[in-house]
Write an enzyme that holds these catalytic residues in place. Structure first.
Site, PDB file in Angstrom:
ATOM      1  N   PHE A 297      12.069  56.150 -34.665  1.00  0.00           N
ATOM      2  CA  PHE A 297      11.683  55.811 -36.040  1.00  0.00           C
ATOM      3  C   PHE A 297      12.694  54.781 -36.587  1.00  0.00           C
ATOM      4  O   PHE A 297      13.303  54.978 -37.631  1.00  0.00           O
ATOM      5  CB  PHE A 297      11.643  57.053 -36.947  1.00  0.00           C
ATOM      6  CG  PHE A 297      10.844  58.200 -36.383  1.00  0.00           C
ATOM      7  CD1 PHE A 297       9.473  58.269 -36.602  1.00  0.00           C
ATOM      8  CD2 PHE A 297      11.446  59.204 -35.624  1.00  0.00           C
ATOM      9  CE1 PHE A 297       8.724  59.325 -36.089  1.00  0.00           C
ATOM     10  CE2 PHE A 297      10.709  60.254 -35.098  1.00  0.00           C
ATOM     11  CZ  PHE A 297       9.343  60.326 -35.325  1.00  0.00           C
ATOM     12  N   GLU A 318       9.529  52.442 -32.797  1.00  0.00           N
ATOM     13  CA  GLU A 318       8.972  52.423 -34.149  1.00  0.00           C
ATOM     14  C   GLU A 318       7.467  52.192 -34.053  1.00  0.00           C
ATOM     15  O   GLU A 318       6.995  51.475 -33.161  1.00  0.00           O
ATOM     16  CB  GLU A 318       9.689  51.285 -34.911  1.00  0.00           C
ATOM     17  CG  GLU A 318       9.021  50.741 -36.133  1.00  0.00           C
ATOM     18  CD  GLU A 318       8.868  51.745 -37.261  1.00  0.00           C
ATOM     19  OE1 GLU A 318       9.793  52.506 -37.544  1.00  0.00           O
ATOM     20  OE2 GLU A 318       7.765  51.767 -37.843  1.00  0.00           O
ATOM     21  N   ASP A 345       3.573  54.996 -31.139  1.00  0.00           N
ATOM     22  CA  ASP A 345       3.289  56.065 -32.092  1.00  0.00           C
ATOM     23  C   ASP A 345       3.929  57.353 -31.563  1.00  0.00           C
ATOM     24  O   ASP A 345       3.503  57.880 -30.524  1.00  0.00           O
ATOM     25  CB  ASP A 345       1.768  56.220 -32.240  1.00  0.00           C
ATOM     26  CG  ASP A 345       1.403  57.369 -33.164  1.00  0.00           C
ATOM     27  OD1 ASP A 345       2.307  58.104 -33.607  1.00  0.00           O
ATOM     28  OD2 ASP A 345       0.195  57.533 -33.434  1.00  0.00           O
ATOM     29  N   CYS A 392      14.372  62.978 -44.539  1.00  0.00           N
ATOM     30  CA  CYS A 392      13.997  62.834 -45.956  1.00  0.00           C
ATOM     31  C   CYS A 392      13.124  64.007 -46.395  1.00  0.00           C
ATOM     32  O   CYS A 392      12.495  63.958 -47.446  1.00  0.00           O
ATOM     33  CB  CYS A 392      13.294  61.499 -46.196  1.00  0.00           C
ATOM     34  SG  CYS A 392      11.878  61.226 -45.136  1.00  0.00           S
TER      35      CYS A 392
HETATM   36  C1  LIG Z   1      12.383  56.982 -42.916  1.00  0.00           C
HETATM   37  S1  LIG Z   1      11.839  55.505 -42.150  1.00  0.00           S
HETATM   38  C2  LIG Z   1      13.311  55.077 -41.283  1.00  0.00           C
HETATM   39  C3  LIG Z   1      13.397  53.667 -40.778  1.00  0.00           C
HETATM   40  C4  LIG Z   1      14.764  53.203 -40.312  1.00  0.00           C
HETATM   41  N1  LIG Z   1      15.414  54.167 -39.459  1.00  0.00           N
HETATM   42  C5  LIG Z   1      15.645  52.825 -41.472  1.00  0.00           C
HETATM   43  O1  LIG Z   1      16.703  53.434 -41.665  1.00  0.00           O
HETATM   44  O2  LIG Z   1      15.307  51.872 -42.203  1.00  0.00           O
HETATM   45  C6  LIG Z   1      10.738  56.131 -40.948  1.00  0.00           C
HETATM   46  C7  LIG Z   1      10.160  55.097 -40.033  1.00  0.00           C
HETATM   47  O3  LIG Z   1       9.308  55.792 -39.105  1.00  0.00           O
HETATM   48  C8  LIG Z   1       8.150  55.022 -38.860  1.00  0.00           C
HETATM   49  N2  LIG Z   1       7.113  55.970 -38.415  1.00  0.00           N
HETATM   50  C9  LIG Z   1       6.444  56.872 -39.164  1.00  0.00           C
HETATM   51  N3  LIG Z   1       5.601  57.583 -38.401  1.00  0.00           N
HETATM   52  C10 LIG Z   1       5.741  57.131 -37.132  1.00  0.00           C
HETATM   53  C11 LIG Z   1       5.150  57.464 -35.886  1.00  0.00           C
HETATM   54  N4  LIG Z   1       4.226  58.424 -35.790  1.00  0.00           N
HETATM   55  N5  LIG Z   1       5.538  56.799 -34.793  1.00  0.00           N
HETATM   56  C12 LIG Z   1       6.466  55.838 -34.867  1.00  0.00           C
HETATM   57  N6  LIG Z   1       7.072  55.470 -36.014  1.00  0.00           N
HETATM   58  C13 LIG Z   1       6.716  56.098 -37.135  1.00  0.00           C
HETATM   59  C14 LIG Z   1       7.866  54.319 -40.174  1.00  0.00           C
HETATM   60  O4  LIG Z   1       7.119  53.141 -39.965  1.00  0.00           O
HETATM   61  C15 LIG Z   1       9.288  54.038 -40.688  1.00  0.00           C
HETATM   62  O5  LIG Z   1       9.728  52.770 -40.294  1.00  0.00           O
END
Ligand SMILES: C[S@@+](CC[C@H](N)C(=O)[O-])C[C@H]1O[C@@H](n2cnc3c(N)ncnc32)[C@H](O)[C@@H]1O
Length: 435
Positions: A297, A318, A345, A392
């Site tokens: 992520f 991601e 995903d 979060c």
């Molecule tokens: C809380 S954010 C954290 C992003 C990064 N670590 C940061 O500090 O800016 C969560 C991230 O997970 C990604 N995300 C959400 N669901 C996901 C999934 N099923 N598979 C891959 N990525 C996912 C979102 O697009 C987002 O960029």
């Protein structure tokens, strides 16, 4: 068939109850008991006696909101925002800023004890935030009101889709605190702006961006006029038909690292907390030059790039294609060639992943609120010596932690990050070490 008499269910919605609040839950709601049912009461604090209006009643629970505080808690304070009662942005302005983290601590203690049977959590000092002007990004909702023929701007109301019109927002960073009244006045000068459906604000290190999403064509002269009125802001017009063209991409800096992003990418909204969070992650992980880090992520590479400064290699994963493209670009412009990014995903089968390697020995996770259960239950966790979980959502953190503890990890450190003061959001960092 026999017909039995069944009394009509009488709706209790709107009725008032007098309640004594026993505690606050992880969403910042007061918790009380009434005739064997658990009541969740918005706007009430532990120890208070309140008059609360029922919003919803079910077999075992009641959802209510405070209408009068009869015996206030000494932790209660006056909300600094005049729209606090209506706007859905902040839920805890009635609780003194200095007590908000104490409440979040207690909520996490209770959840960890419930899900993973861990008590006496190894709490570290929290990462603090300024109480106001901390939020560098936000989304404004807009609707054209046909009765008044006015475009209305605001935030969505608490638990509703209604737009709450507001004049100022003190949690937004200074350049955006009073943008609402300025935008409302400017956008109501011409009917041409009436199809604007939402506006995205972003206070980047290199400028203030205002993205206007509209469903009908807007003539260039009206775009120019707004640009002149909002002099100093970078305006972007998005009708969804083609990729946005940025004169310059928004960016933020952490130490010597520069992160560029697009307005549809996830970025951490509290600049100061983000910086301190990255620094804490770096210190807690204490990586060696041999370590190979898996950053799940990873967004635009917020954690990955800093970790790549110390580790042998970082693999970032991601789900958003656009974020992955920015992460790759950021690695390139920061001259880091030991970090690779993949779009995947993370709810899907690990067997389909072309990024997974048995030599990865440190795991960093920063999922959205749904947590990381799907991927954690598939990963061969024994290959990792450390897991850093940035969360979060306290419920999914506690649930996923149980899985890590069961797999042989020990919770070594845990700390709150006050990313969103005055809201019910609980942001946490937890470090797990292999036993
Ligand atoms: C809380 S954010 C954290 C992003 C990064 N670590 C940061 O500090 O800016 C969560 C991230 O997970 C990604 N995300 C959400 N669901 C996901 C999934 N099923 N598979 C891959 N990525 C996912 C979102 O697009 C987002 O960029």
């Amino acid at each position: 068939m026999a017909q039995f008499f069944k009394a009509k269910a009488t709706s209790s919605k709107g009725k008032n109850l007098e309640l004594t609040i026993e505690s606050i839950d992880h969403q910042g709601r007061g918790v009380a008991k009434h005739q064997g049912k658990v009541c969740f009461v918005d706007g009430a604090l532990a120890g208070e006696c309140v008059k609360a209006q029922i919003q919803q009643e079910k077999a075992k629970l009641i959802i209510a909101k405070t209408v009068k505080v009869m015996t206030p808690s000494e932790q209660r304070t006056a909300a600094f925002c005049q729209d606090y009662q209506r706007c859905g942005g902040c839920q805890l302005q009635h609780l003194g800023h200095e007590y908000q983290l104490e409440h979040k601590h207690k909520a996490l203690d209770a959840l960890f004890s419930k899900f993973s049977k861990v008590t006496d959590l190894p709490w570290q000092l929290p990462i603090e935030s300024e109480p106001t002007n901390y939020r560098r990004a936000a989304r404004i909702a807009c609707i054209f009101d046909t009765a008044s023929r006015q475009l209305k701007l605001g935030f969505r109301g608490s638990k509703s889709k209604q737009i709450v019109e507001i004049q100022r927002c003190e949690v937004l960073t200074q350049p955006f605190t009073d943008i609402f009244s300025r935008l409302t006045e400017a956008l109501n000068k011409h009917k041409a702006y009436s199809s604007i459906s939402h506006i995205q604000l972003c206070d980047a290190d290199n400028g203030q961006y205002v993205l206007l999403r509209h469903t009908k064509k807007i003539e260039q002269k009206y775009k120019d006029e707004l640009e002149n009125t909002l002099h100093g802001y970078q305006l972007l017009w998005d009708d969804g038909s083609e990729n946005l063209v940025y004169r310059q991409l928004p960016s933020y800096q952490v130490g010597k690292l520069n992160f560029e992003f697009k307005l549809d990418n996830f970025v951490q909204v509290n600049r100061v907390v983000n910086e301190n969070m990255l620094l804490q992650a770096f210190n807690w992980l204490d990586l060696s030059a041999q370590d190979r880090v898996l950053d799940l992520f990873c967004g635009i590479g917020n954690f990955s790039l800093l970790m790549a400064k110390q580790a042998n290699e970082v693999i970032g994963v991601e789900g958003s294609q656009s974020s992955v493209a920015m992460a790759k670009q950021n690695a390139h412009t920061n001259q880091l060639n030991n970090v690779q990014f993949y779009c995947f995903d993370l709810t899907q089968q690990l067997a389909q992943a072309n990024w997974f390697e048995a030599s990865l020995n440190v795991l960093l996770l920063d999922p959205s609120r749904t947590g990381a259960y799907d991927i954690l239950k598939q990963l061969p966790l024994t290959q990792f010596k450390k897991v850093l979980y940035v969360s979060c959502d306290p419920v999914t953190l506690a649930r996923d932690s149980a899985l890590l503890i069961e797999a042989g990890f020990e919770l070594d450190k845990i700390g709150l990050m006050n990313m969103f003061p005055h809201t019910g959001h609980i942001e946490t960092m937890a470090l797990f070490q292999r036993r």
